[in-house]
Design a protein around this motif. Structure first.
Motif, PDB file in Angstrom:
ATOM      1  N   HIS A  49      -5.866 -30.110  23.779  1.00 62.30           N
ATOM      2  CA  HIS A  49      -4.644 -30.751  24.283  1.00 62.30           C
ATOM      3  C   HIS A  49      -4.703 -30.881  25.802  1.00 62.30           C
ATOM      4  O   HIS A  49      -4.383 -31.944  26.366  1.00 62.30           O
ATOM      5  CB  HIS A  49      -3.419 -29.924  23.884  1.00 62.30           C
ATOM      6  N   SER A  50      -5.115 -29.822  26.475  1.00 58.75           N
ATOM      7  CA  SER A  50      -5.171 -29.829  27.934  1.00 58.75           C
ATOM      8  C   SER A  50      -6.166 -30.870  28.444  1.00 58.75           C
ATOM      9  O   SER A  50      -5.888 -31.573  29.424  1.00 58.75           O
ATOM     10  CB  SER A  50      -5.554 -28.441  28.448  1.00 58.75           C
ATOM     11  N   LEU A  51      -7.308 -30.973  27.781  1.00 57.27           N
ATOM     12  CA  LEU A  51      -8.319 -31.932  28.236  1.00 57.27           C
ATOM     13  C   LEU A  51      -7.789 -33.357  28.179  1.00 57.27           C
ATOM     14  O   LEU A  51      -8.089 -34.172  29.059  1.00 57.27           O
ATOM     15  CB  LEU A  51      -9.582 -31.818  27.384  1.00 57.27           C
TER      16      LEU A  51
ATOM     17  N   SER B 114     -15.338 -32.484  25.003  1.00 57.17           N
ATOM     18  CA  SER B 114     -14.667 -31.246  24.587  1.00 57.17           C
ATOM     19  C   SER B 114     -14.276 -30.496  25.844  1.00 57.17           C
ATOM     20  O   SER B 114     -14.910 -30.646  26.890  1.00 57.17           O
ATOM     21  CB  SER B 114     -15.580 -30.376  23.707  1.00 57.17           C
ATOM     22  N   ASP B 115     -13.228 -29.687  25.741  1.00 58.41           N
ATOM     23  CA  ASP B 115     -12.800 -28.921  26.914  1.00 58.41           C
ATOM     24  C   ASP B 115     -13.599 -27.634  27.054  1.00 58.41           C
ATOM     25  O   ASP B 115     -13.790 -27.140  28.153  1.00 58.41           O
ATOM     26  CB  ASP B 115     -11.308 -28.593  26.830  1.00 58.41           C
ATOM     27  N   LYS B 116     -14.043 -27.087  25.934  1.00 57.81           N
ATOM     28  CA  LYS B 116     -14.768 -25.827  25.943  1.00 57.81           C
ATOM     29  C   LYS B 116     -16.165 -26.017  25.370  1.00 57.81           C
ATOM     30  O   LYS B 116     -16.412 -26.948  24.593  1.00 57.81           O
ATOM     31  CB  LYS B 116     -14.022 -24.781  25.100  1.00 57.81           C
ATOM     32  N   GLY B 117     -17.091 -25.120  25.728  1.00 61.75           N
ATOM     33  CA  GLY B 117     -18.370 -25.071  25.052  1.00 61.75           C
ATOM     34  C   GLY B 117     -18.212 -24.418  23.694  1.00 61.75           C
ATOM     35  O   GLY B 117     -17.195 -23.770  23.413  1.00 61.75           O
ATOM     36  N   GLY B 118     -19.199 -24.583  22.835  1.00 62.67           N
ATOM     37  CA  GLY B 118     -19.162 -23.937  21.541  1.00 62.67           C
ATOM     38  C   GLY B 118     -18.257 -24.602  20.527  1.00 62.67           C
ATOM     39  O   GLY B 118     -17.898 -24.004  19.516  1.00 62.67           O
ATOM     40  N   THR B 119     -17.882 -25.862  20.770  1.00 61.40           N
ATOM     41  CA  THR B 119     -17.015 -26.573  19.830  1.00 61.40           C
ATOM     42  C   THR B 119     -17.799 -27.218  18.690  1.00 61.40           C
ATOM     43  O   THR B 119     -17.197 -27.677  17.723  1.00 61.40           O
ATOM     44  CB  THR B 119     -16.226 -27.683  20.540  1.00 61.40           C
TER      45      THR B 119
END
Length: 302
Positions: free
Chosen positions: A178-180, A7-12
């Motif tokens: 998308h960015s990841l 995942s690109d962010k935490g909390g997903t």
């Protein structure tokens, strides 16, 4: 099969969802290994409710990859969980083993030697387990870098490898996912540099939407105007996902908003549903993700 959770962010919901997928796979009769490669926060033990390794083991995957120990530490989830519901052994259930990170561990730079030890670990566990779920640190991490380099090695090419990218059903998370994958120095760029074929790697990636509201549920909206607004938002998110190449053709599945997981990140058992604590739709979503992940026809048909 090797399955990498990113995942690109935490909390997903990446870790709690992948733990639940591993649990459902084991209930279906598969021997499953869960590797906590979230090196900055090795807390899979807390999700499986194993208090002695809730923040990692004394010597875990950090120590193994760093060369301090020759064999990684593992625990049998059903034998060691503090939770009676997870210790219940169904007749047809397979093994569920957790390979924890080091307590107090942190991200560490990749190296050729660390990648080699990852290759050895993945090859060994693929022979022992039907499915190995590898939970990676969020973002463009050293863990992601090592995983991409290890899976590009000739020794791994005969093993099925699948990548799951988790994101919540929000604008920020769709753009971040998308960015990841597609962005500069993202999963595809980094994987190509490591030696993967770009098209083959893209074919091995699917997205998982988490905490998706059920729009016809009273929990989603209690006023007509609010319900209409939520439907509009949902339609806009679908269009945004399509523009960012995260549409249904690239999505393995989704999980609904689940109050139990909002309050307490845990593995949801059938007893939680029969006891009216958790929603049946959540377990059904985990089961569907597990089936879609391991069914070649479904995976290739997306």
């Amino acid at each position: 099969m090797l399955v990498f959770a990113a995942s690109d962010k935490g909390g997903t919901g990446r870790s709690v969802t992948s733990c639940n997928i591993a649990y459902r796979l084991s209930l279906a009769g598969n021997d499953v290994a869960y590797l906590d490669f979230d090196f900055g926060s090795p807390t899979a033990g807390a999700i499986f409710e194993i208090s002695k390794i809730d923040c990692g083991a004394d010597v875990g995957l950090h120590s193994y990859i760093g060369g301090t120990i020759s064999s990684p530490y593992q625990v049998d989830v059903r034998a060691t969980s503090d939770r009676s519901g997870l210790r219940m052994l169904h007749a047809k259930a397979g093994r569920l083993a957790l390979f924890a990170g080091d307590r107090g561990g942190a991200e560490f730079p990749s190296s050729a030697e660390k990648v080699r030890r990852c290759i050895e670990l993945f090859r060994r566990l693929d022979q022992e387990f039907k499915v190995c779920v590898v939970d990676l640190s969020a973002g463009r991490s050293h863990a992601l870098h090592m995983a991409l380099n290890a899976t590009a090695a000739p020794e791994i090419r005969s093993i099925p490898v699948r990548w799951l990218v988790f994101h919540r059903w929000t604008r920020q998370h769709i753009v971040a996912a998308h960015s990841l994958v597609y962005g500069n120095d993202g999963l595809l760029d980094e994987g190509t540099r490591a030696g993967h074929g770009r098209e083959a790697l893209q074919d091995a990636i699917r997205f998982v939407r988490t905490a998706v509201p059920v729009l016809n549920s009273p929990l989603s909206a209690d006023r007509p105007a609010q319900a209409k607004w939520l439907r509009t938002c949902n339609d806009e998110l679908k269009q945004l996902a399509l523009r960012n190449r995260l549409g249904h053709s690239a999505t393995l599945g989704e999980t609904p908003v689940e109050p139990v997981l909002q309050w307490r990140e845990q593995v949801i058992s059938d007893a939680d549903v029969s006891g009216n604590l958790a929603n049946a739709a959540t377990v059904e979503a985990f089961d569907e993700l597990a089936r879609n992940l391991t069914d070649d026809g479904v995976w290739e048909g997306l």
